[in-house]
Write an enzyme that holds these catalytic residues in place. Structure first.
Site, short mmCIF file in Angstrom:
data_model
loop_
_atom_site.label_atom_id
_atom_site.label_comp_id
_atom_site.label_asym_id
_atom_site.label_seq_id
_atom_site.Cartn_x
_atom_site.Cartn_y
_atom_site.Cartn_z
N CYS A 1 61.76 20.12 12.95
CA CYS A 1 60.30 20.17 12.73
C CYS A 1 59.96 20.80 11.39
O CYS A 1 59.02 21.59 11.27
CB CYS A 1 59.59 20.92 13.85
SG CYS A 1 59.73 20.12 15.44
N GLN B 1 59.69 32.77 15.46
CA GLN B 1 61.12 33.11 15.33
C GLN B 1 61.36 34.59 15.08
O GLN B 1 62.50 35.00 14.89
CB GLN B 1 61.75 32.28 14.20
CG GLN B 1 61.75 30.79 14.44
CD GLN B 1 62.66 30.36 15.60
OE1 GLN B 1 63.52 31.12 16.05
NE2 GLN B 1 62.45 29.16 16.10
N LYS C 1 60.68 31.28 23.68
CA LYS C 1 61.73 31.69 22.75
C LYS C 1 62.12 33.15 22.99
O LYS C 1 62.88 33.74 22.21
CB LYS C 1 61.26 31.49 21.31
CG LYS C 1 61.04 30.01 20.96
CD LYS C 1 60.65 29.83 19.52
CE LYS C 1 60.06 28.47 19.23
NZ LYS C 1 61.02 27.37 19.21
N ASP D 1 53.08 33.02 11.53
CA ASP D 1 53.77 32.28 12.57
C ASP D 1 54.94 33.15 13.03
O ASP D 1 55.95 33.27 12.34
CB ASP D 1 54.25 30.94 11.99
CG ASP D 1 55.18 30.19 12.93
OD1 ASP D 1 55.58 30.75 13.96
OD2 ASP D 1 55.50 29.02 12.63
N HIS E 1 57.40 25.41 9.64
CA HIS E 1 57.53 24.47 10.77
C HIS E 1 56.30 23.56 10.74
O HIS E 1 55.23 23.97 10.29
CB HIS E 1 57.55 25.32 12.04
CG HIS E 1 57.82 24.58 13.31
ND1 HIS E 1 56.86 23.84 13.96
CD2 HIS E 1 58.93 24.50 14.07
CE1 HIS E 1 57.38 23.34 15.07
NE2 HIS E 1 58.64 23.71 15.16
N1 PMP Z 1 56.97 27.84 14.32
C1 PMP Z 1 58.29 28.03 14.28
C2 PMP Z 1 58.88 28.78 13.12
C3 PMP Z 1 59.09 27.55 15.31
O1 PMP Z 1 60.41 27.73 15.26
C4 PMP Z 1 58.48 26.87 16.39
C5 PMP Z 1 59.31 26.32 17.52
N2 PMP Z 1 60.42 25.57 17.12
C6 PMP Z 1 57.10 26.71 16.36
C7 PMP Z 1 56.38 27.21 15.32
C8 PMP Z 1 56.39 25.99 17.46
O2 PMP Z 1 56.51 26.67 18.67
P1 PMP Z 1 56.05 25.97 20.03
O3 PMP Z 1 56.73 24.64 20.10
O4 PMP Z 1 56.51 26.92 21.09
O5 PMP Z 1 54.57 25.84 19.98
#
Ligand code: PMP
Length: 410
Positions: free
Chosen positions: A364, A201, A224, A198, A121
């Site tokens: 993203c 997910q 999430k 990270d 991401h």
């Molecule tokens: N890493 C991953 C794999 C994600 O799916 C996301 C959220 N889409 C993020 C990081 C970022 O999370 P946040 O927007 O809650 O900071």
């Protein structure tokens, strides 16, 4: 109670969207907040809301004890060995930025290597790009297999001497794969690198033990996993956090402030400058208790059953292109796909007209999509409150949209 009966705890899911019952399949973006968590939040606001740590009055003490109890709830949830290792953040993005900024200052020098993967991401790419630029370090990407899994042979070739940080998603927000972060942590530690995970997910969907994974840092987001937005967690091993400098400066994070210098509070407060998201942390703890009551293993199993049920039906749709493994047992509840001849934004709009909420775009993960030579995808993502009926609605609405587009526009 079967898991999907839990849907009753989510009043938001019982509404009509475009005159159709809502089928919410955008859980990888944000999940919903169940009534017990909303109730805990309301109770806190109505009985205990105040600023934490400095006050001696009763409400301040109540807010402080609930905020610190929330930290302990997170500690047991991720199996950290001390609350000193649990930092409240705004979310995964903040956590990863803190690590890139503070750990990066400490361990990266010109010519060093930082290893990430092709499926990250943006939150787990851009902070490292910026660090690499600042320090004249090199950012290296682990490639993927044909099936969209992390290529572990490539990982072994790239995690070598000179690598100082390895940062990988535990589960992909596009490809629906779970990465072997425990093995990657071993590889990283063998060459003296720090392992960052990270967990955005993974934490909502599976049992996570940071000690078993032996990662040095682990970041995740409350929104999430049934908590509100604006709260998240960064786990860091105490030995690293002790050595690292704070990222933000101000109230809460100091010990003494003199005219020309200051000293820092002990962990975890050293990193939590300013008034924290107290209500968010309390709601996150409530969400964790809610998830634990269902059981994280039960959640994993339910989502696995849904994927095993829906993936073959989706693959049977003419023109359905899946990104990620075709083997349902290797798939989380995140399913990214395209329908040949239909733009994913058009598809998502057509599904919304039928009450089905999915996401379309680059998720993203622009470098991943470029690597896969595609511009965008549709993405359906399941959580424990989704049912087989929701899965059927997804399949039926895609077929209807496909017919609509092939009749009218293509
Ligand atoms: N890493 C991953 C794999 C994600 O799916 C996301 C959220 N889409 C993020 C990081 C970022 O999370 P946040 O927007 O809650 O900071």
């Amino acid at each position: 109670m079967t898991v999907s009966k839990r849907k009753q705890d989510f009043p938001i899911l019982f509404q009509q969207v475009n005159d159709e019952p809502l089928v919410y399949l955008d859980n990888a973006a944000s999940t919903h907040v169940p009534t017990p968590v909303i109730n805990d939040l309301v109770t806190y606001m109505q009985t205990s809301h105040a600023n934490v740590h400095r006050g001696v009055h009763t409400l301040a003490e109540r807010a402080t004890s609930q905020y610190e109890a929330a930290r302990e709830t997170v500690r047991t949830f991720i199996d950290a060995s001390s609350v000193k290792e649990v930092l409240f953040t705004r979310g995964t993005t903040t956590g990863l930025n803190w690590v890139a900024r503070s750990l990066g200052e400490l361990v990266i020098e010109a010519g060093d290597k930082i290893v990430i993967s092709r499926m990250e991401h943006h939150s787990n790419i851009v902070p490292w790009q910026e660090l690499a630029k600042r320090k004249q370090a090199e950012l290296i990407y682990i490639d993927l297999t044909e099936d969209g899994e992390l290529d572990m042979a490539d990982a072994k070739e790239k995690i070598v001497s000179g690598v100082k940080i390895v940062s990988i998603a535990h589960a992909s927000n596009v490809l629906g794969v779970v990465n072997p972060v425990e093995d990657l942590a071993k590889l990283a530690h063998e060459v003296g690198a720090v392992m960052v995970v990270d967990g955005a997910q993974s934490t909502p969907h599976m049992t996570v033990s940071v000690q078993e994974l032996d990662c040095d840092f682990y970041a995740f987001s409350g929104h999430k996993m049934c908590a509100p937005t604006g709260i998240g967690v960064l786990y860091g091993k105490q030995t690293w956090l002790e050595k690292m400098s704070p990222i933000e400066f101000g109230g809460e994070m100091i010990d003494f402030v003199y005219d020309d210098y200051s000293t820092w509070a002990e962990l975890p407060y050293k990193f939590e400058a300013g008034t924290p998201n107290i209500s968010g942390a309390i709601a996150l703890a409530s969400a964790i208790k809610y998830l634990e009551e269902i059981g994280l293993d039960t959640i994993t199993k339910h989502e696995q059953e849904l994927v095993e049920y829906v993936l073959p039906k989706l693959l049977a749709i003419d023109g359905f292109e899946l990104y990620g493994p075709r083997d349902a047992s290797k798939h989380t509840g995140v399913i990214a796909f395209n329908i040949k001849g239909v733009h994913p934004h058009d598809l998502a709009t057509a599904l919304d007209m039928q009450g089905v909420a999915i996401r379309a775009g680059h998720h993203c993960a622009q470098p991943l999509l470029r690597y896969l030579a595609i511009h965008s995808t549709a993405r359906a993502s399941f959580y424990f409150y989704n049912t087989k009926e929701d899965a059927d609605s997804l399949v039926e609405s895609i077929i209807a949209a496909k017919e609509f587009f092939s009749d009218g526009f293509i």
